[in-house]
Structure formats: structure tokens, C-alpha cells
Write a protein that holds these residues in place. Structure first.
Motif, PDB file in Angstrom:
ATOM      1  N   SER A   1      -3.693   0.594  -3.145  1.00  0.00           N
ATOM      2  CA  SER A   1      -3.021  -0.861  -2.599  1.00  0.00           C
ATOM      3  C   SER A   1      -3.143  -1.889  -3.841  1.00  0.00           C
ATOM      4  CB  SER A   1      -4.342  -1.488  -1.493  1.00  0.00           C
ATOM      5  OG  SER A   1      -4.501  -0.676  -0.431  1.00  0.00           O
ATOM      6  N   LEU A   2      -1.998  -2.522  -4.049  1.00  0.00           N
ATOM      7  CA  LEU A   2      -1.801  -3.428  -5.046  1.00  0.00           C
ATOM      8  C   LEU A   2      -1.654  -4.874  -4.308  1.00  0.00           C
ATOM      9  CD1 LEU A   2       0.861  -1.514  -6.876  1.00  0.00           C
ATOM     10  CD2 LEU A   2      -1.524  -1.572  -7.244  1.00  0.00           C
ATOM     11  N   ASP A   3      -2.247  -5.856  -5.066  1.00  0.00           N
ATOM     12  CA  ASP A   3      -2.071  -7.180  -4.644  1.00  0.00           C
ATOM     13  C   ASP A   3      -1.868  -8.128  -5.886  1.00  0.00           C
ATOM     14  OD1 ASP A   3      -2.134  -9.850  -3.917  1.00  0.00           O
ATOM     15  OD2 ASP A   3      -3.909  -9.866  -2.419  1.00  0.00           O
TER      16      ASP A   3
ATOM     17  N   THR B   1       0.896  -1.210   0.070  1.00  0.00           N
ATOM     18  CA  THR B   1       0.085   0.164  -0.143  1.00  0.00           C
ATOM     19  C   THR B   1       0.920   1.313   0.064  1.00  0.00           C
ATOM     20  OG1 THR B   1      -1.624  -1.065   1.190  1.00  0.00           O
ATOM     21  CG2 THR B   1      -1.704   1.239   1.256  1.00  0.00           C
ATOM     22  N   VAL B   2       0.450   2.245  -0.658  1.00  0.00           N
ATOM     23  CA  VAL B   2       1.143   3.496  -0.563  1.00  0.00           C
ATOM     24  C   VAL B   2       0.040   4.710  -0.405  1.00  0.00           C
ATOM     25  CG1 VAL B   2       2.364   5.303  -2.260  1.00  0.00           C
ATOM     26  CG2 VAL B   2       2.532   2.871  -2.656  1.00  0.00           C
ATOM     27  N   PHE B   3       0.595   5.526   0.602  1.00  0.00           N
ATOM     28  CA  PHE B   3      -0.284   6.413   0.942  1.00  0.00           C
ATOM     29  C   PHE B   3       0.180   7.851   0.532  1.00  0.00           C
ATOM     30  CE2 PHE B   3      -1.168   3.298   4.139  1.00  0.00           C
ATOM     31  CZ  PHE B   3      -2.564   3.302   4.397  1.00  0.00           C
ATOM     32  N   ARG B   4      -0.728   8.724   0.458  1.00  0.00           N
ATOM     33  CA  ARG B   4      -0.152  10.076  -0.071  1.00  0.00           C
ATOM     34  C   ARG B   4      -1.115  11.287   0.731  1.00  0.00           C
ATOM     35  NH1 ARG B   4      -2.272  14.379  -2.471  1.00  0.00           N
ATOM     36  NH2 ARG B   4      -1.048  15.898  -3.644  1.00  0.00           N
ATOM     37  N   ASN B   5      -0.427  12.095   1.328  1.00  0.00           N
ATOM     38  CA  ASN B   5      -1.398  13.028   2.098  1.00  0.00           C
ATOM     39  C   ASN B   5      -0.859  14.417   1.213  1.00  0.00           C
ATOM     40  OD1 ASN B   5      -2.900  14.503   3.858  1.00  0.00           O
ATOM     41  ND2 ASN B   5      -1.069  14.466   5.456  1.00  0.00           N
ATOM     42  N   GLY B   6      -1.675  14.998   1.098  1.00  0.00           N
ATOM     43  CA  GLY B   6      -1.580  16.446   0.481  1.00  0.00           C
ATOM     44  C   GLY B   6      -2.753  17.324   0.322  1.00  0.00           C
ATOM     45  N   PRO B   7      -2.531  18.312  -0.531  1.00  0.00           N
ATOM     46  CA  PRO B   7      -3.915  19.064  -0.395  1.00  0.00           C
ATOM     47  C   PRO B   7      -4.793  18.710  -1.637  1.00  0.00           C
ATOM     48  CG  PRO B   7      -1.898  20.103  -1.801  1.00  0.00           C
ATOM     49  CD  PRO B   7      -1.135  19.079  -0.940  1.00  0.00           C
ATOM     50  N   GLY B   8      -6.136  18.782  -1.323  1.00  0.00           N
ATOM     51  CA  GLY B   8      -6.965  18.159  -2.215  1.00  0.00           C
ATOM     52  C   GLY B   8      -8.283  19.149  -2.579  1.00  0.00           C
TER      53      GLY B   8
ATOM     54  N   THR C   1      -3.531 -11.753  -6.658  1.00  0.00           N
ATOM     55  CA  THR C   1      -4.719 -11.737  -7.095  1.00  0.00           C
ATOM     56  C   THR C   1      -4.891 -10.716  -8.273  1.00  0.00           C
ATOM     57  OG1 THR C   1      -5.618 -10.048  -5.472  1.00  0.00           O
ATOM     58  CG2 THR C   1      -5.771 -12.299  -4.916  1.00  0.00           C
ATOM     59  N   GLY C   2      -3.815 -10.110  -8.844  1.00  0.00           N
ATOM     60  CA  GLY C   2      -4.389  -9.073  -9.835  1.00  0.00           C
ATOM     61  C   GLY C   2      -4.899  -7.887  -9.489  1.00  0.00           C
ATOM     62  N   ARG C   3      -5.349  -7.572  -8.145  1.00  0.00           N
ATOM     63  CA  ARG C   3      -6.211  -6.426  -7.773  1.00  0.00           C
ATOM     64  C   ARG C   3      -5.484  -5.308  -7.420  1.00  0.00           C
ATOM     65  NH1 ARG C   3     -10.013  -7.931  -3.219  1.00  0.00           N
ATOM     66  NH2 ARG C   3     -10.945  -5.884  -3.959  1.00  0.00           N
ATOM     67  N   ALA C   4      -6.064  -4.064  -7.931  1.00  0.00           N
ATOM     68  CA  ALA C   4      -5.676  -2.877  -7.275  1.00  0.00           C
ATOM     69  C   ALA C   4      -6.883  -2.060  -6.948  1.00  0.00           C
ATOM     70  CB  ALA C   4      -5.078  -2.041  -8.399  1.00  0.00           C
ATOM     71  N   ARG C   5      -6.769  -1.203  -5.681  1.00  0.00           N
ATOM     72  CA  ARG C   5      -7.777  -0.639  -4.986  1.00  0.00           C
ATOM     73  C   ARG C   5      -7.318   0.978  -4.748  1.00  0.00           C
ATOM     74  NH1 ARG C   5     -12.321  -1.944  -3.562  1.00  0.00           N
ATOM     75  NH2 ARG C   5     -13.603  -0.980  -1.757  1.00  0.00           N
ATOM     76  N   PHE C   6      -8.257   1.864  -4.642  1.00  0.00           N
ATOM     77  CA  PHE C   6      -7.870   3.087  -4.388  1.00  0.00           C
ATOM     78  C   PHE C   6      -9.062   3.558  -3.204  1.00  0.00           C
ATOM     79  CE2 PHE C   6      -9.026   7.691  -4.885  1.00  0.00           C
ATOM     80  CZ  PHE C   6      -7.786   8.322  -4.601  1.00  0.00           C
ATOM     81  N   ALA C   7      -8.410   4.498  -2.256  1.00  0.00           N
ATOM     82  CA  ALA C   7      -9.537   4.891  -1.401  1.00  0.00           C
ATOM     83  C   ALA C   7      -8.919   6.450  -1.049  1.00  0.00           C
ATOM     84  CB  ALA C   7      -9.390   4.119  -0.048  1.00  0.00           C
ATOM     85  N   SER C   8     -10.028   7.377  -0.672  1.00  0.00           N
ATOM     86  CA  SER C   8      -9.245   8.795  -0.219  1.00  0.00           C
ATOM     87  C   SER C   8     -10.455   9.357   0.724  1.00  0.00           C
ATOM     88  CB  SER C   8      -9.169   9.591  -1.647  1.00  0.00           C
ATOM     89  OG  SER C   8     -10.268   9.922  -2.178  1.00  0.00           O
ATOM     90  N   ARG C   9      -9.938  10.225   1.353  1.00  0.00           N
ATOM     91  CA  ARG C   9     -10.759  11.092   2.165  1.00  0.00           C
ATOM     92  C   ARG C   9     -10.036  12.329   2.807  1.00  0.00           C
ATOM     93  NH1 ARG C   9     -11.201  10.208   8.079  1.00  0.00           N
ATOM     94  NH2 ARG C   9      -9.403   8.917   8.744  1.00  0.00           N
TER      95      ARG C   9
END
Length: 169
Positions: free
Chosen positions: A125-127, A95-102, A130-138
């Protein structure tokens, strides 16, 4: 494995550094223009004492900066990434996280500096197994963020340039 492609804009051919106003941002703007061929419009405008030249601030560069500093839409987000070019290596997992202005505006007022934007936390998030990738933000929901969101106006002093209508303090 495919990665996002960054587009590099050509540096302007006829740079003129002689028209900089007396500004503390002069070295930063000169560095941005010399290395990337561009500078954020607000920074360049203030440092140059007016509108940047057409060689620096052409339609292509303006559109790229406008897109890069557009407020995030559809937040919060949480979804699978369905369109993957190529394949994720099976051993790659993490998993890679990025925090910055949005968010770069409030109540129709555009923030004066990109780092005044409301904090947005993003997660990819990459797996590969299973060949899956996922994105989340808030958005980071501080009490100040919640108050400004409810009022739909800038209420609190920002670090770099944007001030509430009532003044900096």
C-alpha cells in the motif's frame, strides 16, 4: 519515484539445443533459455535429460533462482516500509495485491514445481500524501494447508508435480 530494479542475466553464448530429451517441456525450456538465458533447474534438468550446462546453470544464475524460489520467512507480516529511495509522488495512492506461491517445501521435501507452492497473498500500500508505504502478507489458510502445516509433510496431491508419499490419489 523508485521501483524495484530487475537484473537481467546475459544469455549464454554457446547454446546447444541438440541434447534435449524427448520431452513435452522442450518448447518451454527452449523459450526460457532463448529469451532469458536461464530455465528453472528442475525443469531444465528433466527436459534436458540431466544437468543443464554450466553456461546455462552457472553460480550466479543458480543463486538468483535459489533466492527467487526460497520459502517466505516471517509470515504473516504487517509493517511500514521504512527505507524508501526517493519519494512517493503525492498524487499516488493505492494498493497492489499479488497472489502466488510462497512456500516451496514441506517437511524437508522440496516441491517439484514452483506452482505447487503454498499460496501467499501479499499487499503493498502506498500513500503519497503522507509519504508512507506498507507491506502485509499471509498464507491462504485452506483446510489442506492447515493439515499439512500441522503434520509438516505433503498430504495432498498438488497440481503440477509434487505428490504425497502415499501416491497421487
Amino acid at each position: 519515484f523508485a521501483v524495484a530494479r530487475a537484473r537481467r542475466f546475459p544469455a549464454p553464448k554457446n547454446r546447444d539445443y541438440t541434447d534435449f530429451s524427448q520431452s513435452s517441456k522442450k518448447p518451454m525450456v527452449a523459450l526460457l533459455v532463448a529469451t532469458l538465458g536461464v530455465a528453472p533447474a528442475g525443469v531444465a534438468r528433466r527436459a534436458l535429460g540431466g544437468k543443464p550446462s554450466a553456461a546455462v546453470w552457472n553460480e550466479e544464475i543458480k543463486a538468483a533462482w535459489t533466492q527467487a524460489y526460497a520459502s517466505a520467512q516471517g509470515v504473516p507480516a504487517n509493517y511500514d516500509i521504512d527505507e524508501i529511495e526517493g519519494r512517493i509522488p503525492s498524487a499516488l495512492r493505492g494498493t497492489v495485491f499479488r497472489n502466488g506461491p510462497g512456500n516451496f517445501e514441506r517437511g524437508g521435501q522440496r516441491y517439484e514445481h514452483v506452482l505447487d507452492g503454498d499460496g501467499l497473498l501479499c499487499r503493498w500500500s502506498l500513500d503519497g500524501a503522507t509519504g508512507r508505504a506498507r507491506f502485509a502478507s499471509r498464507f491462504v489458510r485452506t483446510p489442506e494447508y492447515a493439515a499439512e502445516e500441522a503434520a509438516d509433510t505433503v498430504l495432498h496431491r498438488n497440481t503440477f508435480g509434487t505428490q504425497p508419499a502415499s501416491g497421487p490419489l
